[in-house]
Design a protein around this motif. Structure first.
Motif, PDB file in Angstrom:
ATOM      1  N   ARG A   1       0.853  -1.193   0.000  1.00  0.00           N
ATOM      2  CA  ARG A   1       0.000   0.000   0.000  1.00  0.00           C
ATOM      3  C   ARG A   1       0.888   1.241   0.000  1.00  0.00           C
ATOM      4  NH1 ARG A   1      -3.372   1.375   5.240  1.00  0.00           N
ATOM      5  NH2 ARG A   1      -4.109  -0.764   5.005  1.00  0.00           N
ATOM      6  N   PRO A   2       0.563   2.274  -0.767  1.00  0.00           N
ATOM      7  CA  PRO A   2       1.393   3.488  -0.793  1.00  0.00           C
ATOM      8  C   PRO A   2       1.543   4.105   0.596  1.00  0.00           C
ATOM      9  CG  PRO A   2      -0.166   3.510  -2.616  1.00  0.00           C
ATOM     10  CD  PRO A   2      -0.546   2.342  -1.754  1.00  0.00           C
ATOM     11  N   ILE A   3       2.751   4.549   0.908  1.00  0.00           N
ATOM     12  CA  ILE A   3       3.020   5.197   2.183  1.00  0.00           C
ATOM     13  C   ILE A   3       2.133   6.431   2.329  1.00  0.00           C
ATOM     14  CG2 ILE A   3       4.769   6.383   3.587  1.00  0.00           C
ATOM     15  CD1 ILE A   3       5.314   3.436   3.297  1.00  0.00           C
ATOM     16  N   GLY A   4       1.521   6.567   3.493  1.00  0.00           N
ATOM     17  CA  GLY A   4       0.651   7.719   3.741  1.00  0.00           C
ATOM     18  C   GLY A   4      -0.805   7.462   3.428  1.00  0.00           C
ATOM     19  N   GLN A   5      -1.109   6.327   2.797  1.00  0.00           N
ATOM     20  CA  GLN A   5      -2.497   5.984   2.481  1.00  0.00           C
ATOM     21  C   GLN A   5      -3.049   5.111   3.604  1.00  0.00           C
ATOM     22  OE1 GLN A   5      -4.255   2.987  -0.679  1.00  0.00           O
ATOM     23  NE2 GLN A   5      -3.730   4.897  -1.699  1.00  0.00           N
ATOM     24  N   HIS A   6      -3.940   5.687   4.408  1.00  0.00           N
ATOM     25  CA  HIS A   6      -4.458   4.972   5.564  1.00  0.00           C
ATOM     26  C   HIS A   6      -5.699   4.156   5.213  1.00  0.00           C
ATOM     27  CE1 HIS A   6      -1.807   6.549   8.634  1.00  0.00           C
ATOM     28  NE2 HIS A   6      -1.944   7.757   8.125  1.00  0.00           N
ATOM     29  N   SER A   7      -6.061   3.275   6.124  1.00  0.00           N
ATOM     30  CA  SER A   7      -7.281   2.480   5.997  1.00  0.00           C
ATOM     31  C   SER A   7      -8.501   3.391   5.947  1.00  0.00           C
ATOM     32  CB  SER A   7      -7.408   1.523   7.180  1.00  0.00           C
ATOM     33  OG  SER A   7      -8.673   0.902   7.208  1.00  0.00           O
ATOM     34  N   ASP A   8      -9.550   2.930   5.250  1.00  0.00           N
ATOM     35  CA  ASP A   8     -10.816   3.669   5.191  1.00  0.00           C
ATOM     36  C   ASP A   8     -11.654   3.471   6.456  1.00  0.00           C
ATOM     37  OD1 ASP A   8     -10.261   4.624   2.635  1.00  0.00           O
ATOM     38  OD2 ASP A   8     -11.170   2.873   1.672  1.00  0.00           O
ATOM     39  N   ILE A   9     -11.279   2.497   7.273  1.00  0.00           N
ATOM     40  CA  ILE A   9     -12.020   2.213   8.503  1.00  0.00           C
ATOM     41  C   ILE A   9     -11.497   3.147   9.604  1.00  0.00           C
ATOM     42  CG2 ILE A   9     -12.619   0.444  10.196  1.00  0.00           C
ATOM     43  CD1 ILE A   9     -11.946  -1.642   7.989  1.00  0.00           C
ATOM     44  N   PRO A  10     -12.353   3.972  10.181  1.00  0.00           N
ATOM     45  CA  PRO A  10     -11.889   4.985  11.139  1.00  0.00           C
ATOM     46  C   PRO A  10     -11.020   4.459  12.279  1.00  0.00           C
ATOM     47  CG  PRO A  10     -14.161   5.440  10.520  1.00  0.00           C
ATOM     48  CD  PRO A  10     -13.810   4.122   9.912  1.00  0.00           C
TER      49      PRO A  10
END
Length: 280
Positions: free
Chosen positions: A209-218
């Motif tokens: 996963r690209p660095i800085g791209q977080h999960s969509d789940i809060p």
């Protein structure tokens, strides 16, 4: 129905094996540059600057970033409207790995049996993961995995009652136990849920996963941020020589699981976290 010849797959995999081992992705390169500014330790800054110089030399001279050019891990997302012709898909991928590791002068590290341990001399077979998806394209992700960091990875079969705090502690335990052995600053892939093998696959996928791209789940997004902060308070630092930047990112993937289980996998990757992807 779209036809894809296995020769196209072989050619792309060959090129990607070389590309992934010679050049970091832009997000990883940027993360390392930002780490230099964030590091408070003078020795840590020196280590990070040396890593940057190593990356520059590898890209300019077209040589491997690291002497351990890894075992080739390949993720294939195959559109259900694609027909592969000319041979077997797995054979095409392994031929691409063979050509890439030979033509790219990459170290051959694969042995044909985990006990007998005779080198296959071409870095095959690869570890291939398949997903059937919508569409008529094939997405290929090549992620060579060195074993300095792979050996530091862990699976925890937690009790459901241990909950979120137990999950966090397991992940931090894996990173603390890895210490300098995983060649920090690291990227930490985490899989939570599924079964024994599913959580490991989730963790491996999390690394690309690209660095800085977080999960969509809060709650997962907050956990990723919290864990990164906690890892960077361990004092392990760049190269394990002390400092603030022990980890560059924490990526967590989740999946439904059984009422009696809480599997957690932690797949640690060294500072190069090599991978590249193409769509054909």
């Amino acid at each position: 129905m779209r036809i894809v010849n296995v020769k196209d797959i072989t050619r792309n995999v060959k090129e990607m094996c070389i590309e992934a081992n010679y050049c970091l992705t832009d997000d990883m390169d940027q993360a390392l540059k930002q780490a230099v500014d964030s590091e408070s330790s003078l020795l840590g800054k020196q280590v990070l600057c040396q890593l940057q110089e190593n990356l520059k030399i590898a890209a300019e001279d077209q040589i491997p970033i690291c002497q351990d050019t890894g075992m080739a891990v390949i993720f294939l997302e195959v559109g259900q409207d694609v027909h592969v012709e000319g041979g077997l898909l797995a054979d095409a991928v392994n031929e691409g790995v063979r050509q890439g590791y030979q033509e790219g002068y990459l170290r051959k590290s694969v042995v044909d049996d985990p006990i007998i341990r005779k080198n296959t001399k071409d870095n095959t077979p690869a570890v291939i993961h398949y997903d059937i998806v919508k569409g008529d394209k094939i997405k290929i992700t090549v992620a060579p995995k060195g074993f300095g960091s792979e050996n530091m990875s862990r699976i925890f079969m937690l009790k459901p009652a241990e909950g979120l705090e137990g999950v966090k502690e397991a992940i931090l335990t894996a990173v603390r136990d890895a210490g300098p052995n995983a060649c920090p600053p690291v990227v930490v892939g985490v899989g939570i849920g599924g079964t024994f093998e599913k959580c490991a696959l989730l963790a491996k996928k999390a690394l690309v996963r690209p660095i800085g791209q977080h999960s969509d789940i809060p709650y997962v997004k907050e956990m990723e941020k919290e864990l990164l902060d906690q890892m960077n308070k361990t004092g392990i630092g760049p190269g394990g020589l002390g400092g603030r930047i022990t980890a560059l990112a924490v990526h967590v993937n989740t999946y439904p699981t059984h009422i009696a289980g809480l599997p957690v996998a932690v797949n640690i990757c060294c500072h190069v976290n090599r991978h590249c992807e193409r769509l054909i």
